[in-house]
Scaffold this motif. Structure first.
Motif, PDB file in Angstrom:
ATOM      1  N   THR A  54      24.625  36.153  53.795  1.00 46.25           N
ATOM      2  CA  THR A  54      24.085  36.564  52.494  1.00 46.25           C
ATOM      3  C   THR A  54      23.964  38.070  52.364  1.00 46.25           C
ATOM      4  OG1 THR A  54      21.827  36.325  53.364  1.00 46.25           O
ATOM      5  CG2 THR A  54      22.804  34.410  52.250  1.00 46.25           C
ATOM      6  N   ASP A  55      24.051  38.793  53.490  1.00 42.34           N
ATOM      7  CA  ASP A  55      23.897  40.259  53.422  1.00 42.34           C
ATOM      8  C   ASP A  55      25.251  40.976  53.402  1.00 42.34           C
ATOM      9  OD1 ASP A  55      24.557  39.535  55.993  1.00 42.34           O
ATOM     10  OD2 ASP A  55      23.184  40.932  56.972  1.00 42.34           O
ATOM     11  N   LEU A  57      27.821  41.942  51.099  1.00 39.88           N
ATOM     12  CA  LEU A  57      28.165  42.066  49.692  1.00 39.88           C
ATOM     13  C   LEU A  57      29.565  42.653  49.567  1.00 39.88           C
ATOM     14  CD1 LEU A  57      24.724  43.463  48.462  1.00 39.88           C
ATOM     15  CD2 LEU A  57      25.482  41.066  48.637  1.00 39.88           C
ATOM     16  N   LYS A  58      30.043  42.790  48.356  1.00 40.19           N
ATOM     17  CA  LYS A  58      31.400  43.281  48.156  1.00 40.19           C
ATOM     18  C   LYS A  58      31.484  44.738  48.590  1.00 40.19           C
ATOM     19  CE  LYS A  58      35.149  43.097  44.799  1.00 40.19           C
ATOM     20  NZ  LYS A  58      35.972  42.269  45.686  1.00 40.19           N
ATOM     21  N   ASP A  59      32.308  44.972  49.618  1.00 39.55           N
ATOM     22  CA  ASP A  59      32.474  46.324  50.146  1.00 39.55           C
ATOM     23  C   ASP A  59      33.831  46.386  50.855  1.00 39.55           C
ATOM     24  OD1 ASP A  59      31.982  48.968  51.004  1.00 39.55           O
ATOM     25  OD2 ASP A  59      29.832  48.548  51.186  1.00 39.55           O
ATOM     26  N   TYR A  60      34.179  47.566  51.370  1.00 39.91           N
ATOM     27  CA  TYR A  60      35.487  47.710  52.023  1.00 39.91           C
ATOM     28  C   TYR A  60      35.636  46.791  53.222  1.00 39.91           C
ATOM     29  CZ  TYR A  60      33.364  50.390  55.843  1.00 39.91           C
ATOM     30  OH  TYR A  60      32.603  50.756  56.932  1.00 39.91           O
ATOM     31  N   TYR A  61      34.527  46.476  53.899  1.00 35.74           N
ATOM     32  CA  TYR A  61      34.600  45.667  55.104  1.00 35.74           C
ATOM     33  C   TYR A  61      34.503  44.165  54.841  1.00 35.74           C
ATOM     34  CZ  TYR A  61      29.562  46.293  54.341  1.00 35.74           C
ATOM     35  OH  TYR A  61      28.293  46.361  53.774  1.00 35.74           O
ATOM     36  N   THR A  62      34.232  43.755  53.601  1.00 36.64           N
ATOM     37  CA  THR A  62      33.990  42.338  53.310  1.00 36.64           C
ATOM     38  C   THR A  62      35.149  41.420  53.708  1.00 36.64           C
ATOM     39  OG1 THR A  62      32.518  42.989  51.501  1.00 36.64           O
ATOM     40  CG2 THR A  62      33.332  40.707  51.516  1.00 36.64           C
ATOM     41  N   PRO A  63      36.406  41.715  53.297  1.00 31.71           N
ATOM     42  CA  PRO A  63      37.492  40.812  53.720  1.00 31.71           C
ATOM     43  C   PRO A  63      37.727  40.828  55.224  1.00 31.71           C
ATOM     44  CG  PRO A  63      38.367  42.740  52.586  1.00 31.71           C
ATOM     45  CD  PRO A  63      36.896  42.781  52.401  1.00 31.71           C
ATOM     46  N   TYR A  64      37.451  41.958  55.875  1.00 30.65           N
ATOM     47  CA  TYR A  64      37.628  42.016  57.324  1.00 30.65           C
ATOM     48  C   TYR A  64      36.579  41.154  58.038  1.00 30.65           C
ATOM     49  CZ  TYR A  64      40.777  45.951  56.470  1.00 30.65           C
ATOM     50  OH  TYR A  64      41.820  46.747  56.042  1.00 30.65           O
ATOM     51  N   ILE A  65      35.376  41.130  57.516  1.00 29.17           N
ATOM     52  CA  ILE A  65      34.340  40.277  58.107  1.00 29.17           C
ATOM     53  C   ILE A  65      34.711  38.812  57.922  1.00 29.17           C
ATOM     54  CG2 ILE A  65      31.928  39.539  57.888  1.00 29.17           C
ATOM     55  CD1 ILE A  65      31.190  42.458  57.369  1.00 29.17           C
ATOM     56  N   ALA A  66      35.283  38.482  56.755  1.00 29.70           N
ATOM     57  CA  ALA A  66      35.733  37.102  56.533  1.00 29.70           C
ATOM     58  C   ALA A  66      36.820  36.733  57.538  1.00 29.70           C
ATOM     59  CB  ALA A  66      36.249  36.946  55.102  1.00 29.70           C
ATOM     60  N   TRP A  67      37.727  37.661  57.810  1.00 33.23           N
ATOM     61  CA  TRP A  67      38.770  37.427  58.820  1.00 33.23           C
ATOM     62  C   TRP A  67      38.163  37.247  60.209  1.00 33.23           C
ATOM     63  CZ3 TRP A  67      39.478  41.288  62.640  1.00 33.23           C
ATOM     64  CH2 TRP A  67      40.459  40.981  63.595  1.00 33.23           C
ATOM     65  N   ALA A  68      37.269  38.146  60.588  1.00 29.91           N
ATOM     66  CA  ALA A  68      36.681  38.089  61.923  1.00 29.91           C
ATOM     67  C   ALA A  68      35.855  36.818  62.124  1.00 29.91           C
ATOM     68  CB  ALA A  68      35.809  39.325  62.160  1.00 29.91           C
ATOM     69  N   TYR A  69      35.147  36.412  61.093  1.00 30.37           N
ATOM     70  CA  TYR A  69      34.335  35.204  61.201  1.00 30.37           C
ATOM     71  C   TYR A  69      35.215  33.958  61.300  1.00 30.37           C
ATOM     72  CZ  TYR A  69      31.057  31.480  59.957  1.00 30.37           C
ATOM     73  OH  TYR A  69      30.328  30.314  59.951  1.00 30.37           O
ATOM     74  N   ASP A  79      22.373  32.777  61.505  1.00 34.69           N
ATOM     75  CA  ASP A  79      23.220  31.841  60.771  1.00 34.69           C
ATOM     76  C   ASP A  79      23.597  32.364  59.391  1.00 34.69           C
ATOM     77  OD1 ASP A  79      23.173  30.106  62.879  1.00 34.69           O
ATOM     78  OD2 ASP A  79      21.571  28.847  62.052  1.00 34.69           O
ATOM     79  N   THR A  80      22.767  33.234  58.840  1.00 33.38           N
ATOM     80  CA  THR A  80      23.018  33.695  57.471  1.00 33.38           C
ATOM     81  C   THR A  80      23.117  35.214  57.335  1.00 33.38           C
ATOM     82  OG1 THR A  80      20.638  33.687  57.029  1.00 33.38           O
ATOM     83  CG2 THR A  80      21.880  31.677  56.480  1.00 33.38           C
ATOM     84  N   THR A  81      23.068  35.932  58.450  1.00 33.48           N
ATOM     85  CA  THR A  81      23.136  37.397  58.369  1.00 33.48           C
ATOM     86  C   THR A  81      24.195  37.945  59.327  1.00 33.48           C
ATOM     87  OG1 THR A  81      21.395  37.675  60.033  1.00 33.48           O
ATOM     88  CG2 THR A  81      20.721  37.635  57.715  1.00 33.48           C
ATOM     89  N   PHE A  82      24.806  39.040  58.896  1.00 34.33           N
ATOM     90  CA  PHE A  82      25.782  39.729  59.736  1.00 34.33           C
ATOM     91  C   PHE A  82      25.316  41.139  60.080  1.00 34.33           C
ATOM     92  CE2 PHE A  82      29.603  42.153  60.731  1.00 34.33           C
ATOM     93  CZ  PHE A  82      30.286  41.287  61.567  1.00 34.33           C
TER      94      PHE A  82
END
Length: 244
Positions: A54-55, A57-69, A79-82
């Motif tokens: 939940t923390d 938000l839309k930023d330059y790293y957002t798609p990379y975090i989705a990839w890494a996760y 469970d809900t924070t990065f």
């Protein structure tokens, strides 16, 4: 300079158009973004991928975090924070690198790392011990002049750029072809199983030769010389025997 080299490889960008901030903190969001760039991630493929964080938000790293996760390269701090803006420690950075190498299925070779063991090994978190050992073995992580690892120390951007460049160079070395053992000598071509030569013509069943002339009914032989042509030897002169 390691910072310029990492920037030239497009692993890092500046903190602004005119500054790199080499002494600035390396955050979790930055760390994952650089790993994603190293992996060649196409961010368009992950723009609409959701995560439970939940923390983030839309930023330059957002798609990379989705990839890494989604690949297991990174997990959340809960469970809900990065916590993308949280600074990264040295042991956390080692864990990120180790997970990435495991993800791509690569084991880097040993290197001449002067740090064989650390004097502050007892301060390394249990989860990070294997990662620090592996990153030390292949030279991504190096101790300081006193032989300490400082696992809980936060890394700065210049330090992170150096570590990422070591990782990138190590991966590049694995892709380089092995040199010719003797590049000055051009190897002879491998002979084929049956050398390619111009074959001799197959002989016919009866060899083609020029036949001898047929003999005539009576052989034509050179005539023997007639007796008149060879003078007879003279009769020896015998003296008459006197009567007794």
């Amino acid at each position: 300079n390691q910072v310029y080299a990492a920037y030239d490889r497009k692993l890092f960008y500046g903190s602004s158009d005119e500054e790199f901030s080499p002494l600035g903190s390396m955050t979790r969001g930055m760390m994952i973004a650089v790993l994603g760039r190293l992996a060649g991630v196409d961010i368009k493929e992950y723009e609409n991928v959701t995560t439970p964080f939940t923390d983030v938000l839309k930023d330059y790293y957002t798609p990379y975090i989705a990839w890494a996760y989604s690949t297991g390269v990174a997990a959340g701090t809960s469970d809900t924070t990065f916590e993308p803006n949280r600074s990264v420690t040295r042991e956390q950075a080692a864990a990120f690198f180790a997970r990435y190498l495991n993800y791509i299925g690569v084991k880097l070779p040993d290197c001449d790392n002067p740090t064989i063991s650390y004097t502050d090994v007892a301060s390394i978190s249990p989860y990070a011990v294997p990662s620090i050992q592996e990153m030390t073995r292949c030279g991504i992580l190096v101790g300081d002049d006193t032989g300490t690892c400082r696992p809980k120390a936060y890394i700065i951007r210049a330090e992170a750029a150096t570590m990422f460049l070591r990782l990138a160079n190590g991966l590049d070395a694995l892709e380089e072809p092995e040199p010719d053992p003797d590049p000055s000598v051009e190897p002879s071509p491998e002979p084929s199983t049956e050398p390619s030569v111009t074959p001799s013509p197959e002989p016919s069943t009866e060899p083609s030769v020029t036949p001898s002339p047929e003999p005539s009914a009576k052989p034509s032989a050179a005539p023997s010389p007639t007796p008149s042509e060879t003078p007879a030897p003279a009769s020896p002169s015998v003296s008459p025997t006197k009567a007794a």
